[in-house]
Motif scaffolding. Structure first.
Motif, PDB file in Angstrom:
ATOM      1  N   LEU A  66      -4.177  -5.858  -9.155  1.00  0.00           N
ATOM      2  CA  LEU A  66      -3.233  -5.363  -8.301  1.00  0.00           C
ATOM      3  C   LEU A  66      -2.584  -4.393  -8.487  1.00  0.00           C
ATOM      4  N   SER A  67      -2.007  -4.002  -9.879  1.00  0.00           N
ATOM      5  CA  SER A  67      -1.647  -2.796 -10.164  1.00  0.00           C
ATOM      6  C   SER A  67      -2.263  -1.594  -9.965  1.00  0.00           C
ATOM      7  N   GLU A  68      -3.614  -1.852  -9.963  1.00  0.00           N
ATOM      8  CA  GLU A  68      -4.732  -0.824  -9.809  1.00  0.00           C
ATOM      9  C   GLU A  68      -4.627  -0.341  -8.290  1.00  0.00           C
ATOM     10  N   VAL A  69      -4.498  -1.353  -7.472  1.00  0.00           N
ATOM     11  CA  VAL A  69      -5.048  -1.405  -6.060  1.00  0.00           C
ATOM     12  C   VAL A  69      -3.671  -0.898  -5.344  1.00  0.00           C
ATOM     13  N   ARG A  70      -2.381  -1.086  -5.882  1.00  0.00           N
ATOM     14  CA  ARG A  70      -1.094  -0.820  -5.435  1.00  0.00           C
ATOM     15  C   ARG A  70      -1.057   0.991  -5.134  1.00  0.00           C
ATOM     16  N   PRO A  71      -0.416   1.253  -4.009  1.00  0.00           N
ATOM     17  CA  PRO A  71      -0.170   2.650  -3.767  1.00  0.00           C
ATOM     18  C   PRO A  71       0.526   3.299  -4.713  1.00  0.00           C
ATOM     19  N   SER A  72       0.177   4.443  -5.255  1.00  0.00           N
ATOM     20  CA  SER A  72       1.215   5.166  -6.210  1.00  0.00           C
ATOM     21  C   SER A  72       2.293   5.618  -5.507  1.00  0.00           C
ATOM     22  N   ALA A  73       3.321   6.060  -5.982  1.00  0.00           N
ATOM     23  CA  ALA A  73       4.673   6.265  -5.533  1.00  0.00           C
ATOM     24  C   ALA A  73       4.721   7.314  -4.630  1.00  0.00           C
ATOM     25  N   GLN A  74       3.579   8.402  -4.574  1.00  0.00           N
ATOM     26  CA  GLN A  74       3.437   9.428  -3.836  1.00  0.00           C
ATOM     27  C   GLN A  74       2.715   9.128  -2.662  1.00  0.00           C
ATOM     28  N   GLU A  75       1.906   8.080  -2.486  1.00  0.00           N
ATOM     29  CA  GLU A  75       1.234   7.502  -1.596  1.00  0.00           C
ATOM     30  C   GLU A  75       2.115   6.668  -0.732  1.00  0.00           C
ATOM     31  N   GLN A  76       3.076   5.808  -1.277  1.00  0.00           N
ATOM     32  CA  GLN A  76       3.931   5.063  -0.778  1.00  0.00           C
ATOM     33  C   GLN A  76       5.161   5.802   0.132  1.00  0.00           C
ATOM     34  N   GLN A  77       5.440   7.181  -0.643  1.00  0.00           N
ATOM     35  CA  GLN A  77       6.331   8.134   0.222  1.00  0.00           C
ATOM     36  C   GLN A  77       5.719   8.565   1.393  1.00  0.00           C
ATOM     37  N   LYS A  78       4.485   8.732   1.276  1.00  0.00           N
ATOM     38  CA  LYS A  78       3.905   9.599   2.481  1.00  0.00           C
ATOM     39  C   LYS A  78       3.481   8.581   3.561  1.00  0.00           C
ATOM     40  N   ARG A  79       3.348   7.070   3.119  1.00  0.00           N
ATOM     41  CA  ARG A  79       3.340   6.081   4.183  1.00  0.00           C
ATOM     42  C   ARG A  79       4.648   6.015   4.821  1.00  0.00           C
ATOM     43  N   ASP A  80       5.771   6.112   3.891  1.00  0.00           N
ATOM     44  CA  ASP A  80       7.122   5.690   4.551  1.00  0.00           C
ATOM     45  C   ASP A  80       7.194   7.168   5.548  1.00  0.00           C
ATOM     46  N   TYR A  81       7.113   8.226   5.216  1.00  0.00           N
ATOM     47  CA  TYR A  81       7.467   9.188   6.416  1.00  0.00           C
ATOM     48  C   TYR A  81       6.528   9.297   7.466  1.00  0.00           C
ATOM     49  N   LEU A  82       5.313   8.832   7.240  1.00  0.00           N
ATOM     50  CA  LEU A  82       4.271   8.621   8.180  1.00  0.00           C
ATOM     51  C   LEU A  82       4.771   7.505   9.421  1.00  0.00           C
ATOM     52  N   ASN A  83       5.472   6.547   8.825  1.00  0.00           N
ATOM     53  CA  ASN A  83       5.889   5.387   9.657  1.00  0.00           C
ATOM     54  C   ASN A  83       7.146   5.807  10.121  1.00  0.00           C
ATOM     55  N   THR A  84       8.032   6.402   9.684  1.00  0.00           N
ATOM     56  CA  THR A  84       9.211   6.924  10.284  1.00  0.00           C
ATOM     57  C   THR A  84       8.621   8.051  11.534  1.00  0.00           C
ATOM     58  N   VAL A  85       7.587   8.894  11.422  1.00  0.00           N
ATOM     59  CA  VAL A  85       7.313   9.543  12.408  1.00  0.00           C
ATOM     60  C   VAL A  85       6.601   8.922  13.535  1.00  0.00           C
ATOM     61  N   LYS A  86       5.804   7.827  13.370  1.00  0.00           N
ATOM     62  CA  LYS A  86       5.098   6.939  14.308  1.00  0.00           C
ATOM     63  C   LYS A  86       6.443   6.328  15.279  1.00  0.00           C
ATOM     64  N   GLN A  87       7.594   5.884  14.349  1.00  0.00           N
ATOM     65  CA  GLN A  87       8.772   5.072  15.098  1.00  0.00           C
ATOM     66  C   GLN A  87       9.250   6.255  15.871  1.00  0.00           C
ATOM     67  N   PHE A  88       9.443   7.486  15.533  1.00  0.00           N
ATOM     68  CA  PHE A  88      10.154   8.548  16.218  1.00  0.00           C
ATOM     69  C   PHE A  88       9.456   8.803  17.321  1.00  0.00           C
ATOM     70  N   ILE A  89       8.047   9.095  17.527  1.00  0.00           N
ATOM     71  CA  ILE A  89       7.366   9.011  18.665  1.00  0.00           C
ATOM     72  C   ILE A  89       7.519   8.000  19.599  1.00  0.00           C
ATOM     73  N   ASP A  90       7.434   6.775  19.172  1.00  0.00           N
ATOM     74  CA  ASP A  90       7.595   5.618  19.850  1.00  0.00           C
ATOM     75  C   ASP A  90       9.176   5.535  20.602  1.00  0.00           C
ATOM     76  N   VAL A  91      10.144   5.955  19.875  1.00  0.00           N
ATOM     77  CA  VAL A  91      11.477   5.823  20.602  1.00  0.00           C
ATOM     78  C   VAL A  91      11.896   7.145  21.218  1.00  0.00           C
ATOM     79  N   SER A  92      11.149   8.077  20.960  1.00  0.00           N
ATOM     80  CA  SER A  92      11.574   9.360  21.660  1.00  0.00           C
ATOM     81  C   SER A  92      10.759   9.790  23.070  1.00  0.00           C
ATOM     82  N   TYR A  93       9.626   9.426  22.883  1.00  0.00           N
ATOM     83  CA  TYR A  93       8.829   9.603  24.158  1.00  0.00           C
ATOM     84  C   TYR A  93       8.361   8.302  24.872  1.00  0.00           C
TER      85      TYR A  93
END
Length: 193
Positions: free
Chosen positions: A57-84
């Motif tokens: 499981l620890s080998e499969v979990r995303p790295s901190a860098q990958e988790q940060q990327k997922r976090d800001y991509l999710n924010t962008v997806k939410q932004f598009i949904d609520v803004s447009y």
């Protein structure tokens, strides 16, 4: 003689009963010991398997860098949904989400009014979202994401039914351990038919 035989038979019966009880007692103790050992072996085996699964499981979990990327991509997806996404239904919910993911100036730009101002006949729904990211090295406090999506605009009162291909650049910064959209730039808007 009959007394002796009866006494001998009684003694033999007591010995047989005693041996039988002793055998039952030994069998019970051996069974418990064997069961206890078997449980211990099973327990050890399960602990070992659990450790191996944790390692996988620890080998499969995303790295901190990958988790940060997922976090800001999710924010962008939410932004598009609520803004447009403009529709009277769900306006208040989208407004709450927008307040949490946008800085104050951008929020005021997208939500200048307390109520939905477009009326019942106006809808705008983004879909087919594609996100393109800059390289993220992990320690950055600001990132930019290019978002490409189609937007279906319907204004029933004016007989408008358009689809546009929109490309925007979304700028985010990290505030209080979360990503906040602070700026957008329209790169391209093209009406599709």
């Amino acid at each position: 003689m009959k007394n002796k035989e009866a006494l001998l038979f009684g003694a033999l019966a007591v010995v047989v009963a005693g041996v039988t009880i002793f055998n039952i007692y030994l069998n019970y103790n051996i069974s418990n010991t064997t069961a206890s050992k078997q449980i211990q072996v099973t327990n050890d085996s399960l602990k070992e398997e659990n450790q191996e699964l944790k390692k996988q499981l620890s080998e499969v979990r995303p790295s901190a860098q990958e988790q940060q990327k997922r976090d800001y991509l999710n924010t962008v997806k939410q932004f598009i949904d609520v803004s447009y996404h403009h529709k009277k239904d769900g306006f208040e919910d989208r407004k709450k989400i927008a307040k949490a993911i946008m800085d104050k100036e951008l929020y005021a730009q997208f939500y200048p009014s307390e109520k939905f101002v477009y009326g019942d006949s106006y809808t705008s729904i983004p879909n087919d979202l594609q996100l393109y990211v800059q390289q993220y090295d992990g320690g950055q406090e600001e990132v930019e994401v290019i978002a490409e999506f189609t937007n279906h605009l319907v204004i029933k009162d004016e007989n408008v039914d358009d689809q546009t291909q929109d490309i925007i650049k979304v700028s985010l910064r990290k505030e209080a351990n979360k990503w906040v959209v602070y700026s957008i730039e329209d790169l391209k808007t093209e009406i599709m038919k």
